[in-house]
Design a protein around this motif. Structure first.
Motif, PDB file in Angstrom:
ATOM      1  N   ALA A   8      80.512  46.050  12.263  1.00 14.60           N
ATOM      2  CA  ALA A   8      81.507  46.258  13.318  1.00 14.60           C
ATOM      3  C   ALA A   8      82.667  47.116  12.817  1.00 14.60           C
ATOM      4  O   ALA A   8      83.259  46.840  11.769  1.00 14.60           O
ATOM      5  N   PRO A  53      88.939  46.635  20.957  1.00 12.89           N
ATOM      6  CA  PRO A  53      87.684  47.314  21.303  1.00 12.89           C
ATOM      7  C   PRO A  53      86.786  47.513  20.087  1.00 12.89           C
ATOM      8  O   PRO A  53      87.265  47.772  18.977  1.00 12.89           O
ATOM      9  N   LEU A  54      85.499  47.377  20.317  1.00 12.90           N
ATOM     10  CA  LEU A  54      84.500  47.654  19.286  1.00 12.90           C
ATOM     11  C   LEU A  54      84.166  49.135  19.325  1.00 12.90           C
ATOM     12  O   LEU A  54      83.650  49.639  20.327  1.00 12.90           O
ATOM     13  N   ARG A  56      82.282  50.936  16.838  1.00 14.12           N
ATOM     14  CA  ARG A  56      80.905  51.158  16.397  1.00 14.12           C
ATOM     15  C   ARG A  56      80.328  49.844  15.895  1.00 14.12           C
ATOM     16  O   ARG A  56      81.049  48.884  15.663  1.00 14.12           O
ATOM     17  N   THR A  58      77.674  46.506  16.224  1.00 15.40           N
ATOM     18  CA  THR A  58      77.375  45.576  17.310  1.00 15.40           C
ATOM     19  C   THR A  58      78.145  44.280  17.113  1.00 15.40           C
ATOM     20  O   THR A  58      78.477  43.893  15.991  1.00 15.40           O
ATOM     21  N   ASP A  65      78.000  40.749  24.878  1.00 17.59           N
ATOM     22  CA  ASP A  65      78.244  41.973  24.127  1.00 17.59           C
ATOM     23  C   ASP A  65      79.742  42.294  24.102  1.00 17.59           C
ATOM     24  O   ASP A  65      80.376  42.452  25.154  1.00 17.59           O
ATOM     25  N   ALA A  67      81.061  45.007  23.307  1.00 22.93           N
ATOM     26  CA  ALA A  67      81.306  46.376  23.754  1.00 22.93           C
ATOM     27  C   ALA A  67      81.378  46.477  25.271  1.00 22.93           C
ATOM     28  O   ALA A  67      82.129  47.291  25.808  1.00 22.93           O
ATOM     29  N   THR A  68      80.617  45.649  25.986  1.00 19.54           N
ATOM     30  CA  THR A  68      80.490  45.823  27.443  1.00 19.54           C
ATOM     31  C   THR A  68      80.843  44.588  28.257  1.00 19.54           C
ATOM     32  O   THR A  68      80.959  44.673  29.475  1.00 19.54           O
ATOM     33  N   ARG A  70      83.488  42.159  27.521  1.00 20.44           N
ATOM     34  CA  ARG A  70      84.694  41.495  27.019  1.00 20.44           C
ATOM     35  C   ARG A  70      85.344  40.602  28.064  1.00 20.44           C
ATOM     36  O   ARG A  70      85.871  39.534  27.746  1.00 20.44           O
TER      37      ARG A  70
END
Length: 210
Positions: A8, A53-54, A56, A58, A65, A67-68, A70
């Motif tokens: 991460a 925010p992430l 890069r 996973t 997830d 990334a998508t 939150r």
């Protein structure tokens, strides 16, 4: 896993606060993040809370997830940082009931949380801005109890508490885990926090070392 990070990366401005961190936390664990200031401990907590925010790699929290998803993660997670996250112009009771109501907790549940952390009775009607540092910390912890977080993310949770308050916090965390919660905490108080934790991991230069 309750938390699963793989390589991460998280960036604030142009600075990578996490530089390829990998961490797995099993449900029901109490995991201590250990490391010097600036190592990335707080960033791990904020990433898991869905606040950072992430960039890069996973990351998943309860299978969601980072990334998508939150927004779906945040209601299931409670983060207590250096700041207590309280509304200074509301009373103790109003703060605890507000955070409890956000997850459907009843007034009785909020009252029980205040009683558990020693901020019921006369303190319940005191404005937060008039509380001592220890009382504010107890109130913030009562909010965590009332909101029934599945994942507790704690940054120096014993700070500001007296000896009795620290013992009470430890008991609350054990009770939360017994009820099915998972706890990740960062602390410099290694003797106390290490005794509390099931496992200790080191955070070094934005990475996690088992």
């Amino acid at each position: 896993a309750a938390v699963e990070l793989t390589d991460a990366v998280a960036v604030l401005g142009t600075f990578p606060v996490l530089a390829g961190a990998s961490l797995t936390v099993r449900p029901g664990e109490i995991v201590l993040l250990r490391g010097p200031n600036g190592a990335g401990k707080t960033s791990v907590l904020r990433l898991c809370a869905g606040l950072l925010p992430l960039a890069r790699g996973t990351g998943r929290v309860f299978g969601l997830d980072l990334a998508t998803q939150r927004d779906a993660i945040r209601p299931r997670v409670g983060l207590l940082g250096h700041r207590n996250g309280l509304y200074a112009d509301l009373t103790v009771s109003e703060n605890v009931r507000f955070w409890g109501a956000a997850v459907g907790a009843s007034s009785d549940e909020s009252d029980a949380a205040m009683q558990r952390l020693g901020v019921a009775g006369r303190l319940a009607d005191v404005l937060v801005r008039r509380l001592s540092a220890g009382q504010k910390r107890r109130t913030a912890l009562a909010c965590m109890v009332a909101r029934r977080a599945e994942l507790w993310l704690l940054d120096e949770p014993h700070a500001g508490l007296d000896a009795a308050g620290r013992d009470e916090l430890d008991a609350v965390l054990h009770q939360a885990v017994a009820s099915g919660a998972t706890v990740v905490l960062a602390s410099h108080e290694l003797e106390r926090a290490g005794a509390l934790a099931h496992r200790v991991v080191d955070v070094v230069n934005g990475t996690v070392v088992a």
